[in-house]
Motif scaffolding. Structure first.
Motif, mmCIF file in Angstrom:
data_model
loop_
_atom_site.group_PDB
_atom_site.id
_atom_site.type_symbol
_atom_site.label_atom_id
_atom_site.label_comp_id
_atom_site.label_asym_id
_atom_site.label_seq_id
_atom_site.Cartn_x
_atom_site.Cartn_y
_atom_site.Cartn_z
ATOM 1 N N THR A 132 11.578 13.312 -24.191
ATOM 2 C CA THR A 132 12.332 11.620 -24.269
ATOM 3 C C THR A 132 13.188 12.025 -25.900
ATOM 4 O O THR A 132 13.819 11.501 -26.279
ATOM 5 C CB THR A 132 12.145 10.570 -23.879
ATOM 6 O OG1 THR A 132 11.219 10.463 -24.775
ATOM 7 C CG2 THR A 132 11.495 10.867 -22.882
ATOM 8 N N ILE A 151 16.813 12.212 -25.833
ATOM 9 C CA ILE A 151 17.407 11.081 -25.564
ATOM 10 C C ILE A 151 18.545 10.456 -26.089
ATOM 11 O O ILE A 151 17.792 9.258 -26.760
ATOM 12 C CB ILE A 151 16.933 10.924 -24.475
ATOM 13 C CG1 ILE A 151 16.232 12.046 -23.054
ATOM 14 C CG2 ILE A 151 17.646 10.056 -23.636
ATOM 15 C CD1 ILE A 151 15.861 11.702 -21.934
ATOM 16 N N GLU A 169 12.967 3.468 -25.301
ATOM 17 C CA GLU A 169 12.792 5.139 -24.211
ATOM 18 C C GLU A 169 11.412 5.653 -24.314
ATOM 19 O O GLU A 169 10.537 4.665 -25.316
ATOM 20 C CB GLU A 169 13.914 6.010 -25.805
ATOM 21 C CG GLU A 169 14.201 7.540 -24.838
ATOM 22 C CD GLU A 169 14.779 7.386 -23.504
ATOM 23 O OE1 GLU A 169 13.892 7.266 -22.860
ATOM 24 O OE2 GLU A 169 15.988 6.759 -24.079
#
Length: 154
Positions: A64, A67, A58
């Motif tokens: 992020t 996420i 990622e």
């Protein structure tokens, strides 16, 4: 190590940026690179099950951290060791560690990543590369859909 050269293959499916290919080439790993291009979802699932280690990366960004890539749920079902790399405190790192499905590292932990890859490879050579994941059934599509349905009912 000669054995490493004989056995190592990096399969990348889907769109791979030129920057990634250049980085792999600069690292001297281009002879191990297998660019598969687009493959069907069914082919992707089969490839995940046949792979020795599944790489999950990622973007290294604060944005992020929250996420959780959808791919992780397929990876959990494949029951192959996951090598996760991402930002510090990434939510998907907790998922990998609590299910005991692999290892997670930050981008800055290059030596630790290298050590883990070599450990996975040695286990592979010995025929002992496997994981004993815990409670992954909670993360199947049907279990997650059921949880979502229950949330929507309330």
């Amino acid at each position: 190590n000669n054995n490493f050269s004989l056995h190592f293959q990096l399969n990348l499916a889907g769109v791979v940026s030129e920057e990634i290919i250049e980085s792999i080439t600069a690292s001297g790993l281009q002879k191990h690179l297998n660019l598969l291009g687009y493959i069907s979802h069914k082919e992707a699932l089969l490839l995940q099950q046949e792979s020795q280690v599944l790489l999950l990366i990622e973007i290294d960004s604060n944005i992020t951290k929250a996420i959780i890539p959808g791919k992780i749920f397929e990876y959990l079902q494949a029951k192959r060791p996951i090598l996760g790399i991402g930002p510090k405190d990434a939510d998907f790192s907790t998922l990998i560690t609590t299910t005991q499905s692999g290892s997670f590292f930050r981008y800055t932990e290059k030596e630790a990543i290298k050590t883990q890859v070599l450990e996975y490879f040695e286990l592979y050579l010995q025929g002992n590369l496997y994981i004993n994941s815990k409670e992954i059934e909670h993360y199947s599509r049907s279990a997650l859909t059921k949880k979502l349905a229950n949330l929507l009912k309330t």
